[in-house]
Scaffold this active site. Sequence first.
Site, PDB file in Angstrom:
ATOM      1  N   LYS A  57       1.480  -1.559  -8.859  1.00 27.39           N
ATOM      2  CA  LYS A  57       1.820  -2.434  -9.958  1.00 27.39           C
ATOM      3  C   LYS A  57       1.126  -3.788  -9.867  1.00 27.39           C
ATOM      4  O   LYS A  57       1.073  -4.524 -10.841  1.00 27.39           O
ATOM      5  CB  LYS A  57       3.347  -2.688  -9.953  1.00 27.39           C
ATOM      6  CG  LYS A  57       4.163  -1.477 -10.190  1.00 27.39           C
ATOM      7  CD  LYS A  57       5.670  -1.854 -10.139  1.00 27.39           C
ATOM      8  CE  LYS A  57       6.411  -0.748  -9.495  1.00 27.39           C
ATOM      9  NZ  LYS A  57       7.690  -1.163  -8.931  1.00 27.39           N
ATOM     10  N   GLY A  58       0.606  -4.123  -8.684  1.00 25.49           N
ATOM     11  CA  GLY A  58       0.134  -5.490  -8.440  1.00 25.49           C
ATOM     12  C   GLY A  58      -0.904  -6.029  -9.398  1.00 25.49           C
ATOM     13  O   GLY A  58      -0.962  -7.228  -9.644  1.00 25.49           O
ATOM     14  N   GLU A 114      -8.118  -4.460  -8.656  1.00 24.80           N
ATOM     15  CA  GLU A 114      -7.066  -4.581  -7.639  1.00 24.80           C
ATOM     16  C   GLU A 114      -6.537  -6.007  -7.571  1.00 24.80           C
ATOM     17  O   GLU A 114      -7.227  -6.958  -7.918  1.00 24.80           O
ATOM     18  CB  GLU A 114      -7.651  -4.201  -6.266  1.00 24.80           C
ATOM     19  CG  GLU A 114      -7.233  -2.823  -5.787  1.00 24.80           C
ATOM     20  CD  GLU A 114      -5.793  -2.780  -5.274  1.00 24.80           C
ATOM     21  OE1 GLU A 114      -4.922  -3.499  -5.803  1.00 24.80           O
ATOM     22  OE2 GLU A 114      -5.539  -2.005  -4.340  1.00 24.80           O
ATOM     23  N   ASP A 115      -5.309  -6.147  -7.093  1.00 26.15           N
ATOM     24  CA  ASP A 115      -4.738  -7.475  -6.929  1.00 26.15           C
ATOM     25  C   ASP A 115      -5.250  -8.140  -5.655  1.00 26.15           C
ATOM     26  O   ASP A 115      -5.674  -9.282  -5.665  1.00 26.15           O
ATOM     27  CB  ASP A 115      -3.198  -7.420  -6.923  1.00 26.15           C
ATOM     28  CG  ASP A 115      -2.637  -6.403  -5.918  1.00 26.15           C
ATOM     29  OD1 ASP A 115      -3.420  -5.667  -5.285  1.00 26.15           O
ATOM     30  OD2 ASP A 115      -1.399  -6.345  -5.784  1.00 26.15           O
ATOM     31  N   ASP A 118      -6.564  -6.390   1.517  1.00 27.68           N
ATOM     32  CA  ASP A 118      -5.974  -6.878   2.764  1.00 27.68           C
ATOM     33  C   ASP A 118      -6.617  -6.119   3.929  1.00 27.68           C
ATOM     34  O   ASP A 118      -7.749  -6.406   4.295  1.00 27.68           O
ATOM     35  CB  ASP A 118      -4.450  -6.677   2.663  1.00 27.68           C
ATOM     36  CG  ASP A 118      -3.672  -7.312   3.795  1.00 27.68           C
ATOM     37  OD1 ASP A 118      -4.111  -8.347   4.314  1.00 27.68           O
ATOM     38  OD2 ASP A 118      -2.620  -6.781   4.170  1.00 27.68           O
ATOM     39  N   LYS A 146      -8.412 -11.075   1.586  1.00 21.81           N
ATOM     40  CA  LYS A 146      -8.078 -11.662   2.892  1.00 21.81           C
ATOM     41  C   LYS A 146      -9.025 -11.042   3.913  1.00 21.81           C
ATOM     42  O   LYS A 146      -8.647 -10.103   4.614  1.00 21.81           O
ATOM     43  CB  LYS A 146      -6.643 -11.299   3.289  1.00 21.81           C
ATOM     44  CG  LYS A 146      -5.534 -11.977   2.543  1.00 21.81           C
ATOM     45  CD  LYS A 146      -4.215 -11.633   3.245  1.00 21.81           C
ATOM     46  CE  LYS A 146      -3.042 -11.650   2.334  1.00 21.81           C
ATOM     47  NZ  LYS A 146      -1.830 -11.061   2.931  1.00 21.81           N
ATOM     48  N   PHE A 167       0.993 -14.379   3.447  1.00 28.02           N
ATOM     49  CA  PHE A 167       1.554 -13.442   2.484  1.00 28.02           C
ATOM     50  C   PHE A 167       1.807 -14.156   1.168  1.00 28.02           C
ATOM     51  O   PHE A 167       2.563 -15.117   1.105  1.00 28.02           O
ATOM     52  CB  PHE A 167       2.840 -12.807   3.016  1.00 28.02           C
ATOM     53  CG  PHE A 167       3.207 -11.577   2.247  1.00 28.02           C
ATOM     54  CD1 PHE A 167       2.653 -10.337   2.582  1.00 28.02           C
ATOM     55  CD2 PHE A 167       4.062 -11.647   1.168  1.00 28.02           C
ATOM     56  CE1 PHE A 167       2.962  -9.200   1.848  1.00 28.02           C
ATOM     57  CE2 PHE A 167       4.379 -10.515   0.428  1.00 28.02           C
ATOM     58  CZ  PHE A 167       3.833  -9.288   0.768  1.00 28.02           C
ATOM     59  N   VAL A 168       1.149 -13.701   0.113  1.00 26.86           N
ATOM     60  CA  VAL A 168       1.231 -14.396  -1.168  1.00 26.86           C
ATOM     61  C   VAL A 168       1.961 -13.560  -2.212  1.00 26.86           C
ATOM     62  O   VAL A 168       1.983 -12.330  -2.144  1.00 26.86           O
ATOM     63  CB  VAL A 168      -0.170 -14.776  -1.694  1.00 26.86           C
ATOM     64  CG1 VAL A 168      -0.792 -15.853  -0.823  1.00 26.86           C
ATOM     65  CG2 VAL A 168      -1.092 -13.564  -1.770  1.00 26.86           C
ATOM     66  N   ASP A 174       3.959  -8.989  -5.357  1.00 24.53           N
ATOM     67  CA  ASP A 174       5.396  -9.025  -5.083  1.00 24.53           C
ATOM     68  C   ASP A 174       5.723  -9.148  -3.607  1.00 24.53           C
ATOM     69  O   ASP A 174       4.894  -8.882  -2.738  1.00 24.53           O
ATOM     70  CB  ASP A 174       6.042  -7.722  -5.575  1.00 24.53           C
ATOM     71  CG  ASP A 174       5.727  -6.545  -4.644  1.00 24.53           C
ATOM     72  OD1 ASP A 174       4.532  -6.293  -4.407  1.00 24.53           O
ATOM     73  OD2 ASP A 174       6.680  -5.921  -4.125  1.00 24.53           O
ATOM     74  N   ARG A 180       6.780 -11.154  -9.074  1.00 30.52           N
ATOM     75  CA  ARG A 180       5.565 -10.740  -9.793  1.00 30.52           C
ATOM     76  C   ARG A 180       5.308 -11.597 -11.036  1.00 30.52           C
ATOM     77  O   ARG A 180       4.183 -11.768 -11.472  1.00 30.52           O
ATOM     78  CB  ARG A 180       5.679  -9.275 -10.242  1.00 30.52           C
ATOM     79  CG  ARG A 180       5.665  -8.263  -9.121  1.00 30.52           C
ATOM     80  CD  ARG A 180       5.486  -6.861  -9.701  1.00 30.52           C
ATOM     81  NE  ARG A 180       5.822  -5.820  -8.744  1.00 30.52           N
ATOM     82  CZ  ARG A 180       4.980  -5.309  -7.853  1.00 30.52           C
ATOM     83  NH1 ARG A 180       3.746  -5.764  -7.774  1.00 30.52           N
ATOM     84  NH2 ARG A 180       5.356  -4.353  -7.041  1.00 30.52           N
TER      85      ARG A 180
HETATM   86  P1  IMP Z   1      -4.194  -2.975   2.215  1.00 31.03           P
HETATM   87  O1  IMP Z   1      -4.084  -1.487   2.085  1.00 31.03           O
HETATM   88  O2  IMP Z   1      -3.724  -3.447   3.556  1.00 31.03           O
HETATM   89  O3  IMP Z   1      -5.550  -3.522   1.868  1.00 31.03           O
HETATM   90  O4  IMP Z   1      -3.122  -3.597   1.261  1.00 31.03           O
HETATM   91  C1  IMP Z   1      -3.345  -3.664  -0.067  1.00 31.03           C
HETATM   92  C2  IMP Z   1      -2.048  -3.729  -0.815  1.00 31.03           C
HETATM   93  O5  IMP Z   1      -0.993  -4.333  -0.041  1.00 31.03           O
HETATM   94  C3  IMP Z   1      -2.244  -4.608  -2.004  1.00 31.03           C
HETATM   95  O6  IMP Z   1      -2.686  -3.859  -3.114  1.00 31.03           O
HETATM   96  C4  IMP Z   1      -0.874  -5.215  -2.179  1.00 31.03           C
HETATM   97  O7  IMP Z   1      -0.089  -4.367  -2.979  1.00 31.03           O
HETATM   98  C5  IMP Z   1      -0.302  -5.287  -0.801  1.00 31.03           C
HETATM   99  N1  IMP Z   1      -0.494  -6.625  -0.206  1.00 31.03           N
HETATM  100  C6  IMP Z   1      -1.349  -6.994   0.775  1.00 31.03           C
HETATM  101  N2  IMP Z   1      -1.259  -8.294   1.058  1.00 31.03           N
HETATM  102  C7  IMP Z   1      -0.323  -8.786   0.226  1.00 31.03           C
HETATM  103  C8  IMP Z   1       0.215 -10.115   0.011  1.00 31.03           C
HETATM  104  O8  IMP Z   1      -0.147 -11.124   0.630  1.00 31.03           O
HETATM  105  N3  IMP Z   1       1.172 -10.195  -0.955  1.00 31.03           N
HETATM  106  C9  IMP Z   1       1.617  -9.138  -1.672  1.00 31.03           C
HETATM  107  N4  IMP Z   1       1.124  -7.904  -1.520  1.00 31.03           N
HETATM  108  C10 IMP Z   1       0.172  -7.723  -0.575  1.00 31.03           C
HETATM  109 MG    MG Z   2      -1.913  -3.461  -4.957  1.00 32.77          MG
END
Ligand code: IMP
Ligand code: MG
Length: 190
Positions: A57-58, A114-115, A118, A146, A167-168, A174, A180
């Site tokens: 949903k991000g 994508e939002d 990470d 990040k 963490f944002v 969210d 959100r």
């Molecule tokens: P990744 O798989 O570790 O790259 O994480 C990606 C997903 O984790 C993103 O699409 C977000 O939904 C969530 N996420 C990662 N960091 C944050 C944050 O700082 N705030 C909120 N959601 C996050």
């Molecule tokens: Mg996401």
Amino acid sequence: MASAPGRQVDLQPDPSPAGRPDILISADCIAARVRELGAEITRDYRGRPLRLIGVLKGAWIFLADLARAIDLDDLSIDFLGVATYGNGKQSSGEVRVTKDLDQSIEGIDVLLVEDILDTGITFQFLLTALRNRRPKSLRAVTLLDKPSRRTQPVKADYVGFAIPDKFVVGYGLDYAQNYRQLPDVRVLKP
Ligand code: IMP
Ligand code: MG
């Protein structure tokens, strides 16, 4: 193309009243950057049909603003739903599809929206899943990146902002499904 690594964000968040997360990136600043990304994507895809795929949903708010900042006649939109985080701040490392695409992307120019990027686990999963469906081309745009958290060798073609390891929430992002709706990107207080 390729605005990555994105605009660098000030490390000092703006303090807010107690209990409220501090502002890291203001709504005005986001809007200005989204306009720039839209202009860049418009230039890169001029004359070609483009499918935006928003990751639920991000990415819903970012996608809504970005789509309106892209000036292409032939632009279509679809959504893919995934869940990684459960209800906490730590990724489970397991990506679960909660909603599949409505339409085929075979032979189509696709831009994944994508939002936040990470660790890169979700991104890696999404890129592999989409590539298997044989789009004509596949690129990705993320509002936030990040880079210091990355465990997978992935990067986005377009990046809004490179942010520190905090963490944002807000602007679609969210914590336990809350925050959100906030118009700014804010840092959750520990
Ligand atoms: P990744 O798989 O570790 O790259 O994480 C990606 C997903 O984790 C993103 O699409 C977000 O939904 C969530 N996420 C990662 N960091 C944050 C944050 O700082 N705030 C909120 N959601 C996050
Ligand atoms: Mg996401």
